[in-house]
Design an enzyme around this catalytic site. Sequence first.
Site, PDB file in Angstrom:
ATOM      1  CG  HIS A  78      -7.981   4.856   0.462  1.00 28.28           C
ATOM      2  ND1 HIS A  78      -8.175   4.843   1.816  1.00 28.28           N
ATOM      3  CD2 HIS A  78      -9.174   5.232  -0.068  1.00 28.28           C
ATOM      4  CE1 HIS A  78      -9.418   5.200   2.109  1.00 28.28           C
ATOM      5  NE2 HIS A  78     -10.048   5.441   0.977  1.00 28.28           N
ATOM      6  NE  ARG A  81      -7.402  12.794   4.526  1.00 25.88           N
ATOM      7  CZ  ARG A  81      -8.081  12.450   5.629  1.00 25.88           C
ATOM      8  NH1 ARG A  81      -7.508  11.703   6.528  1.00 25.88           N
ATOM      9  NH2 ARG A  81      -9.303  12.862   5.832  1.00 25.88           N
ATOM     10  CG  ASN A  88      -1.828   1.153   1.342  1.00 20.80           C
ATOM     11  OD1 ASN A  88      -1.424   2.290   1.119  1.00 20.80           O
ATOM     12  ND2 ASN A  88      -3.078   0.910   1.693  1.00 20.80           N
ATOM     13  CB  THR A 103      -8.696   2.871   6.581  1.00 21.48           C
ATOM     14  OG1 THR A 103      -8.421   3.405   5.295  1.00 21.48           O
ATOM     15  CG2 THR A 103     -10.101   2.340   6.620  1.00 21.48           C
ATOM     16  CD  GLU A 137      -7.253   0.591   1.075  1.00 21.47           C
ATOM     17  OE1 GLU A 137      -7.578   1.591   1.745  1.00 21.47           O
ATOM     18  OE2 GLU A 137      -6.288  -0.117   1.345  1.00 21.47           O
ATOM     19  CG  HIS A 186      -5.041  -0.798   9.570  1.00 23.59           C
ATOM     20  ND1 HIS A 186      -5.361   0.238   8.729  1.00 23.59           N
ATOM     21  CD2 HIS A 186      -4.723  -0.229  10.742  1.00 23.59           C
ATOM     22  CE1 HIS A 186      -5.269   1.375   9.359  1.00 23.59           C
ATOM     23  NE2 HIS A 186      -4.876   1.131  10.587  1.00 23.59           N
ATOM     24  CD  GLU A 196      -7.064  -5.404   3.340  1.00 25.26           C
ATOM     25  OE1 GLU A 196      -7.184  -5.293   2.099  1.00 25.26           O
ATOM     26  OE2 GLU A 196      -6.378  -4.630   4.021  1.00 25.26           O
ATOM     27  NE  ARG A 235      -8.987   9.507   3.294  1.00 23.09           N
ATOM     28  CZ  ARG A 235      -9.139   8.796   4.413  1.00 23.09           C
ATOM     29  NH1 ARG A 235      -8.289   7.859   4.716  1.00 23.09           N
ATOM     30  NH2 ARG A 235     -10.127   9.039   5.234  1.00 23.09           N
ATOM     31  N   GLY A 239       1.487  -1.227   4.293  1.00 24.21           N
ATOM     32  CA  GLY A 239       1.985   0.060   3.809  1.00 24.21           C
ATOM     33  C   GLY A 239       2.975   0.713   4.745  1.00 24.21           C
ATOM     34  CG  HIS A 285       1.054   6.134   4.978  1.00 22.90           C
ATOM     35  ND1 HIS A 285       0.146   7.101   5.349  1.00 22.90           N
ATOM     36  CD2 HIS A 285       0.657   5.004   5.603  1.00 22.90           C
ATOM     37  CE1 HIS A 285      -0.751   6.564   6.156  1.00 22.90           C
ATOM     38  NE2 HIS A 285      -0.469   5.301   6.320  1.00 22.90           N
TER      39      HIS A 285
HETATM   40  N1  PXP Z   1      -5.586  -2.364   4.228  1.00 24.77           N
HETATM   41  C1  PXP Z   1      -6.444  -1.317   4.189  1.00 24.77           C
HETATM   42  C2  PXP Z   1      -7.852  -1.578   3.792  1.00 24.77           C
HETATM   43  C3  PXP Z   1      -6.007  -0.010   4.492  1.00 24.77           C
HETATM   44  O1  PXP Z   1      -6.864   1.017   4.439  1.00 24.77           O
HETATM   45  C4  PXP Z   1      -4.650   0.188   4.816  1.00 24.77           C
HETATM   46  C5  PXP Z   1      -4.128   1.548   5.088  1.00 24.77           C
HETATM   47  O2  PXP Z   1      -4.806   2.182   6.067  1.00 24.77           O
HETATM   48  C6  PXP Z   1      -3.798  -0.928   4.857  1.00 24.77           C
HETATM   49  C7  PXP Z   1      -4.293  -2.195   4.559  1.00 24.77           C
HETATM   50  C8  PXP Z   1      -2.352  -0.799   5.187  1.00 24.77           C
HETATM   51  O3  PXP Z   1      -2.194  -0.424   6.514  1.00 24.77           O
HETATM   52  P1  PXP Z   1      -0.768  -0.034   7.061  1.00 24.77           P
HETATM   53  O4  PXP Z   1      -0.363   1.218   6.338  1.00 24.77           O
HETATM   54  O5  PXP Z   1      -0.975   0.143   8.513  1.00 24.77           O
HETATM   55  O6  PXP Z   1       0.164  -1.168   6.728  1.00 24.77           O
END
Ligand code: PXP
Length: 250
Positions: A56, A62, A11, A114, A83, A204, A164, A58, A226, A14
Amino acid sequence: MNTRNILLGVNVDHVATVRQARYRAHPLDHGDEVEPDCVAFALASETAGADGITMHLREDRRHVQESDVRRAHAQIKTRLNLEMACTSAMVDYALQLKPHSVCLVPEGRDEITTEGGLNVVGQKARVGEVIAAMTAAGIKTSLFIDPHPAEIETSAELGAPWIELHTGAYANAYFHEGRIREFETLRKGAELAHSLGLRVNAGHGINYTNIAEVVTLPHLHELNIGHSIISRSLFVGVEQAVREMKACLR
Ligand code: PXP
């Protein structure tokens, strides 16, 4: 030893967050000269073995911009997982773009990332419509949900091919007493989802430490990660950071 081949989705949101921290007010008409470029990060991740890329888009744009999604869709060689919220605008966007898959997520304006899972039980009709529209267009739908039985059962009932599981509560509890309980909830959730024919992804808050336990969850197909990979890439570079995470999945 874990002998399953769990896939890694990277992901890159960031990376765009860091770019927007500096360039929010500027049009992104310099392509990848505006740093850091999340598409370049995605391509480097693929070189290092990422199995898919997640972005994602949004509502408030952002971090990831439409131009990022377009470039990623044109350039990546693996799979683009978009996403998105369940809004009409995003559904239209996805139907035009035709990514490999979409992951439906809730969107709160104040959250940095998220926070909770999608409330599938509470918006059954709408989620069902979106799944049907995506399925008709040949796009796989994943539902980002908390590992609660009602959410999992409703996802299966609506015909979602994938879910997921939200690993955030587990990740937050990792160094606290709630960890065993949260892991057990995820384990039972994965078992239930698999028994209902759902493909089980998770994501996540997964990092280089907690992944050792996360990969022991049953029936995992893919992990979406991510923040931790992006953070580590600051010190060791993108390809090394992705290779290290891939090694954790083997
Ligand atoms: N899966 C989803 C649905 C997400 O929205 C995110 C990012 O918030 C992630 C995975 C990846 O999360 P992280 O950046 O904490 O690894």
